[in-house]
Motif scaffolding. Structure first.
Motif, short mmCIF file in Angstrom:
data_model
loop_
_atom_site.label_atom_id
_atom_site.label_comp_id
_atom_site.label_asym_id
_atom_site.label_seq_id
_atom_site.Cartn_x
_atom_site.Cartn_y
_atom_site.Cartn_z
N ILE A 170 29.38 34.78 0.19
CA ILE A 170 28.07 35.43 0.25
C ILE A 170 27.36 34.98 1.52
CG2 ILE A 170 25.83 35.69 -0.85
CD1 ILE A 170 27.17 35.31 -3.54
N HIS A 171 27.11 35.93 2.39
CA HIS A 171 26.47 35.63 3.67
C HIS A 171 24.94 35.69 3.55
CE1 HIS A 171 26.00 36.77 8.22
NE2 HIS A 171 25.52 35.58 7.95
N ARG B 173 33.04 42.08 -9.00
CA ARG B 173 32.38 40.98 -9.70
C ARG B 173 32.57 39.70 -8.90
NH1 ARG B 173 30.93 43.08 -14.52
NH2 ARG B 173 32.05 44.97 -15.17
N ILE B 174 31.45 39.16 -8.42
CA ILE B 174 31.47 37.95 -7.60
C ILE B 174 30.65 36.86 -8.29
CG2 ILE B 174 30.56 36.94 -5.47
CD1 ILE B 174 31.45 39.27 -3.95
N LYS B 175 31.20 35.66 -8.29
CA LYS B 175 30.46 34.52 -8.84
C LYS B 175 29.72 33.82 -7.72
CE LYS B 175 30.90 30.83 -12.22
NZ LYS B 175 31.81 30.15 -13.18
N ASP B 176 28.40 33.76 -7.85
CA ASP B 176 27.56 33.09 -6.87
C ASP B 176 27.77 31.58 -7.00
OD1 ASP B 176 25.49 31.91 -5.38
OD2 ASP B 176 24.16 33.61 -5.74
N GLU B 177 28.30 30.97 -5.95
CA GLU B 177 28.59 29.53 -6.01
C GLU B 177 27.32 28.69 -6.17
OE1 GLU B 177 30.90 28.40 -2.65
OE2 GLU B 177 32.67 29.53 -3.27
N ILE C 139 28.12 40.47 2.08
CA ILE C 139 29.28 39.68 1.67
C ILE C 139 30.28 39.65 2.82
CG2 ILE C 139 31.07 39.35 -0.07
CD1 ILE C 139 28.29 39.30 -1.25
N ASP C 140 30.75 38.46 3.16
CA ASP C 140 31.76 38.30 4.22
C ASP C 140 33.15 38.18 3.61
OD1 ASP C 140 29.73 38.35 6.02
OD2 ASP C 140 29.87 36.24 6.60
N ARG D 148 25.86 30.00 -9.89
CA ARG D 148 26.94 30.02 -10.90
C ARG D 148 26.90 31.28 -11.76
NH1 ARG D 148 30.27 27.32 -8.57
NH2 ARG D 148 31.49 27.27 -10.50
N GLN D 149 26.17 32.29 -11.35
CA GLN D 149 26.10 33.54 -12.10
C GLN D 149 27.04 34.57 -11.50
OE1 GLN D 149 21.93 34.60 -11.92
NE2 GLN D 149 21.48 33.55 -13.85
N GLU D 150 27.60 35.42 -12.38
CA GLU D 150 28.45 36.51 -11.91
C GLU D 150 27.58 37.72 -11.59
OE1 GLU D 150 32.65 37.85 -13.44
OE2 GLU D 150 31.14 39.07 -14.45
N ILE D 151 27.80 38.31 -10.42
CA ILE D 151 27.00 39.44 -9.97
C ILE D 151 27.88 40.69 -9.91
CG2 ILE D 151 25.37 40.24 -8.23
CD1 ILE D 151 25.50 37.35 -7.07
#
Length: 283
Positions: free
Chosen positions: A255-256, A190-194, A237-238, A197-200
């Motif tokens: 996120i690359h 679970r990653i939050k897109d900066e 993703i880096d 602001r959504q969790e992916i």
């Protein structure tokens, strides 16, 4: 006399402190060694077979493996545990032979089961395909899928003998981080897109080659993930790593590239570039 007594007292305190630190360090090394050596190859094989039997019983005798690279579920039948290897500090690796249900002659696969000792138990970190079937004449032959899992790279090496970390050590640190986070996330990272602001919720596909290092800075590697429920949406993703006391750890996740739709197809759009830092490929 007083000065001499103080000097002796300080020297005794210093020597006692050094002795205590040495004992603590020895204790930590012995504990790590005990954890590393507590399992035999037979115990690892037994645990792998137990897991395979359990999952097969849940599916009428078929071990259903979700291949993250091809995004397909393969119905496999167990043949044997071919061998069990270990890498000091990294765990145990059981190479397991299967064949796909419904093919004659048998269509073979070789899967690797990665285990690590945790609190005196074997924890399954991940399962990866090592070899895939290739048609040859009327039958099948096994060929290594590229890139091969990182645990096949250090054939005779021992960690920590070079000035800089090697690519497989970087991959191992990222993979362990991912395995733990995915377990915590119920099967997804679970990653939050900066930006949004959504969790992916992301499903791990693979770690790219090559691994890189910015001179005088951190190591990093790119990885592929697909968004859960959206198999065509691929994120790059880096994972950036720092080193402390000889051990690598993930200290940044960025996120690359993100998937964006163009003419009805998903393409990857770059968020940032690191090429200006002139990264070096890690062998």
């Amino acid at each position: 006399m007083a000065a001499t007594a103080k000097s002796r007292s300080f020297l005794k305190f210093f020597l006692d402190s050094v002795f205590l630190l040495a004992l603590l360090s020895l204790g930590e090394r012995l504990l790590a060694q005990e954890e590393e050596e507590v399992f035999t190859q037979k115990e690892v094989e037994t645990e792998a077979r137990r897991y395979i039997d359990q999952k097969s019983q849940e599916n009428q005798g078929v071990f259903l493996f979700q291949d993250p690279v091809e995004n397909q579920r393969i119905p496999l039948l167990f043949d044997r545990v071919r061998l069990v290897r270990s890498i000091s500090g990294y765990g145990y690796f059981a190479a397991v032979d299967f064949h796909e249900k419904g093919f004659e002659p048998p269509k073979p696969y070789e899967l690797d089961f990665w285990y690590k000792p945790r609190a005196k138990k074997l924890v399954l970190m991940d399962i990866r395909i090592h070899k895939v079937p290739r048609k040859e004449g009327n039958g099948w032959v096994l060929v290594s899928r590229m890139p091969v899992p990182w645990w096949w790279l250090p054939v005779s090496e021992h960690p920590g003998h070079t000035e800089f970390k090697r690519a497989w050590e970087v991959k191992a640190a990222i993979h362990e981080y991912l395995a733990d986070k995915i377990r915590e996330g119920g099967g997804v990272l679970r990653i939050k897109d900066e930006k949004t602001r959504q969790e992916i919720p992301l499903e791990f596909v693979e770690i790219h080659n090559p691994v890189r290092r910015i001179p005088d800075k951190d190591y990093f590697a790119c990885t592929d993930f697909r968004e859960k429920g959206e198999p065509e949406k691929i994120y790059d993703i880096d994972f950036w790593l720092a080193e402390k006391n000889g051990k690598l750890f993930v200290d940044q996740v960025k996120i690359h590239k993100v998937p964006e739709k163009e003419d009805g197809h998903w393409i990857q759009v770059e968020r940032y570039s690191f090429e200006a830092d002139k990264p070096i490929v890690v062998p």
